[in-house]
Design a protein around this motif. Structure first.
Motif, PDB file in Angstrom:
ATOM      1  N   ALA A  63      21.904  -5.298   1.806  1.00 49.94           N
ATOM      2  CA  ALA A  63      22.725  -4.219   1.262  1.00 49.94           C
ATOM      3  C   ALA A  63      23.891  -3.894   2.182  1.00 49.94           C
ATOM      4  CB  ALA A  63      21.857  -2.977   1.039  1.00 49.94           C
ATOM      5  N   VAL A  64      23.622  -3.866   3.476  1.00 46.37           N
ATOM      6  CA  VAL A  64      24.677  -3.582   4.446  1.00 46.37           C
ATOM      7  C   VAL A  64      25.735  -4.687   4.426  1.00 46.37           C
ATOM      8  CG1 VAL A  64      25.168  -3.401   6.914  1.00 46.37           C
ATOM      9  CG2 VAL A  64      23.260  -2.144   5.928  1.00 46.37           C
ATOM     10  N   GLU A  65      25.296  -5.936   4.352  1.00 44.86           N
ATOM     11  CA  GLU A  65      26.237  -7.057   4.356  1.00 44.86           C
ATOM     12  C   GLU A  65      27.082  -7.076   3.085  1.00 44.86           C
ATOM     13  OE1 GLU A  65      28.380 -10.245   5.618  1.00 44.86           O
ATOM     14  OE2 GLU A  65      27.051  -8.914   6.720  1.00 44.86           O
ATOM     15  N   ARG A  66      26.484  -6.758   1.947  1.00 39.20           N
ATOM     16  CA  ARG A  66      27.260  -6.722   0.695  1.00 39.20           C
ATOM     17  C   ARG A  66      28.341  -5.650   0.764  1.00 39.20           C
ATOM     18  NH1 ARG A  66      22.176  -7.502  -1.770  1.00 39.20           N
ATOM     19  NH2 ARG A  66      21.992  -5.253  -2.120  1.00 39.20           N
ATOM     20  N   GLU A  67      27.970  -4.481   1.270  1.00 41.99           N
ATOM     21  CA  GLU A  67      28.962  -3.412   1.349  1.00 41.99           C
ATOM     22  C   GLU A  67      30.038  -3.732   2.380  1.00 41.99           C
ATOM     23  OE1 GLU A  67      30.793  -0.179  -0.006  1.00 41.99           O
ATOM     24  OE2 GLU A  67      28.922  -1.020  -0.803  1.00 41.99           O
ATOM     25  N   ARG A  68      29.651  -4.416   3.467  1.00 43.90           N
ATOM     26  CA  ARG A  68      30.644  -4.812   4.453  1.00 43.90           C
ATOM     27  C   ARG A  68      31.657  -5.778   3.842  1.00 43.90           C
ATOM     28  NH1 ARG A  68      32.285  -8.503   7.961  1.00 43.90           N
ATOM     29  NH2 ARG A  68      30.963 -10.025   6.917  1.00 43.90           N
ATOM     30  N   ALA A  69      31.186  -6.682   2.975  1.00 39.51           N
ATOM     31  CA  ALA A  69      32.101  -7.593   2.298  1.00 39.51           C
ATOM     32  C   ALA A  69      33.060  -6.826   1.382  1.00 39.51           C
ATOM     33  CB  ALA A  69      31.317  -8.633   1.501  1.00 39.51           C
ATOM     34  N   GLN A  70      32.536  -5.796   0.698  1.00 38.18           N
ATOM     35  CA  GLN A  70      33.403  -4.977  -0.154  1.00 38.18           C
ATOM     36  C   GLN A  70      34.453  -4.243   0.673  1.00 38.18           C
ATOM     37  OE1 GLN A  70      33.543  -4.738  -3.439  1.00 38.18           O
ATOM     38  NE2 GLN A  70      31.824  -6.108  -3.832  1.00 38.18           N
ATOM     39  N   VAL A  71      34.057  -3.731   1.826  1.00 36.20           N
ATOM     40  CA  VAL A  71      35.008  -3.060   2.708  1.00 36.20           C
ATOM     41  C   VAL A  71      36.073  -4.040   3.186  1.00 36.20           C
ATOM     42  CG1 VAL A  71      35.260  -1.932   4.950  1.00 36.20           C
ATOM     43  CG2 VAL A  71      33.402  -1.261   3.418  1.00 36.20           C
ATOM     44  N   GLY A  72      35.662  -5.282   3.497  1.00 40.01           N
ATOM     45  CA  GLY A  72      36.622  -6.294   3.912  1.00 40.01           C
ATOM     46  C   GLY A  72      37.661  -6.580   2.839  1.00 40.01           C
ATOM     47  N   LEU A  73      37.230  -6.595   1.581  1.00 39.60           N
ATOM     48  CA  LEU A  73      38.184  -6.798   0.493  1.00 39.60           C
ATOM     49  C   LEU A  73      39.178  -5.644   0.389  1.00 39.60           C
ATOM     50  CD1 LEU A  73      35.840  -8.225  -2.312  1.00 39.60           C
ATOM     51  CD2 LEU A  73      37.478  -9.482  -0.904  1.00 39.60           C
ATOM     52  N   LYS A  74      38.687  -4.427   0.592  1.00 37.12           N
ATOM     53  CA  LYS A  74      39.589  -3.276   0.545  1.00 37.12           C
ATOM     54  C   LYS A  74      40.610  -3.335   1.679  1.00 37.12           C
ATOM     55  CE  LYS A  74      36.133  -0.184  -1.512  1.00 37.12           C
ATOM     56  NZ  LYS A  74      35.310   1.032  -1.286  1.00 37.12           N
ATOM     57  N   LEU A  75      40.159  -3.728   2.864  1.00 37.11           N
ATOM     58  CA  LEU A  75      41.077  -3.778   3.996  1.00 37.11           C
ATOM     59  C   LEU A  75      42.120  -4.881   3.835  1.00 37.11           C
ATOM     60  CD1 LEU A  75      38.596  -3.222   6.973  1.00 37.11           C
ATOM     61  CD2 LEU A  75      40.113  -1.558   5.900  1.00 37.11           C
ATOM     62  N   ARG A  76      41.770  -5.945   3.103  1.00 36.57           N
ATOM     63  CA  ARG A  76      42.717  -7.054   2.900  1.00 36.57           C
ATOM     64  C   ARG A  76      43.601  -6.869   1.675  1.00 36.57           C
ATOM     65  NH1 ARG A  76      38.187 -10.466   4.654  1.00 36.57           N
ATOM     66  NH2 ARG A  76      38.767 -11.490   6.606  1.00 36.57           N
ATOM     67  N   ARG A  77      43.510  -5.739   1.037  1.00 37.99           N
ATOM     68  CA  ARG A  77      44.273  -5.508  -0.189  1.00 37.99           C
ATOM     69  C   ARG A  77      45.771  -5.665   0.059  1.00 37.99           C
ATOM     70  NH1 ARG A  77      43.489   0.281  -2.635  1.00 37.99           N
ATOM     71  NH2 ARG A  77      44.656   0.737  -0.721  1.00 37.99           N
ATOM     72  N   ASN A  78      46.438  -6.331  -0.860  1.00 38.53           N
ATOM     73  CA  ASN A  78      47.890  -6.543  -0.865  1.00 38.53           C
ATOM     74  C   ASN A  78      48.376  -7.565   0.164  1.00 38.53           C
ATOM     75  OD1 ASN A  78      48.231  -4.643  -2.919  1.00 38.53           O
ATOM     76  ND2 ASN A  78      48.596  -2.978  -1.482  1.00 38.53           N
TER      77      ASN A  78
END
Length: 239
Positions: free
Chosen positions: A100-115
């Protein structure tokens, strides 16, 4: 180069040069937006991670969750996902917390890489857009040369060279815009790589502490012994 020269080249560049200038402005806007979005991300995440770890080491899961809920750090989403999974799997020793922690970390990584894809796209296509403008300008120069010869002109190379030099401005601008975009892109990639590694390490430590709480935590320390003498019995008689 004077302002009149710049305006002259802008008029010659036409649509191609206008597109390149718009791409340059877009790259600058994305860079400023990412700088604002990533400002203090690492520091806020580190402070939240230290607070959560401190509460978990004390065995106070409720205080650790409250700290995550009150934080505006991107790491808060990672911690909250772990807490939700931990509450559902306490009976199984906290199974699935790491996932669960790793999945959410991946989602956070996508947000940080936005644009950031915009910067990569601008950096890769603007040299070709500039080259297209140059080729179009050279074709126009040779066409003008052919019309001049048909009209009885001398067909000298001066007019052709002037047109080609003006057309090469599009290639130069395209390269400059590409360099600008790629510098921004590489900077953000390097910065995000460091932030994501910090989030991964933080998430691993957090999952380990949560699993310890699910398993009951470390055994309690034994109570201190009292060596005070026993009180005499009430029914005892002197010898």
């Amino acid at each position: 180069m004077s302002l009149n020269d710049i305006l002259h080249y802008l008029r010659l560049g036409g649509v191609t040069l206008a597109l390149l200038l718009l791409a340059s402005v877009a790259a600058l806007v994305v860079a400023v937006e990412r700088i604002i979005a990533l400002w203090g991300v690492s520091e806020r995440s580190r402070l939240l991670g230290e607070a959560v770890s401190k509460h978990l080491l004390r065995g106070d899961v409720a205080a650790a969750r409250t700290a995550a809920e009150r934080s505006d750090s991107v790491a808060a989403d990672i911690f909250l996902a772990g807490f939700d999974r931990w509450e559902r799997s306490r009976g199984t020793g906290g199974a699935g917390v790491e996932a669960a922690v790793e999945r959410e970390r991946a989602q956070v990584g996508l947000k940080l890489r936005r644009n950031l894809w915009i910067l990569a796209t601008i950096g890769s296509i603007t040299p070709f857009v500039g080259l297209f403008g140059t080729v179009a300008g050279i074709m126009r120069s040779f066409k003008d040369l052919g019309l001049d010869v048909e009209a009885g002109g001398t067909g000298g190379s001066a007019a052709v060279m002037t047109g080609i030099s003006e057309a090469l401005v599009a290639t130069a601008v395209g390269i400059l815009v590409a360099v600008q975009a790629m510098v921004f892109y590489n900077y953000f990639q390097a910065r995000l790589s460091r932030v994501l590694v910090e989030l991964r390490l933080m998430g691993d430590e957090f999952a380990e502490l949560l699993k310890e709480r699910a398993a009951g935590g470390p055994p309690p320390e034994p109570a201190p012994r009292t060596d005070a003498p026993a009180a005499p019995r009430a029914d005892s008689q002197p010898a």
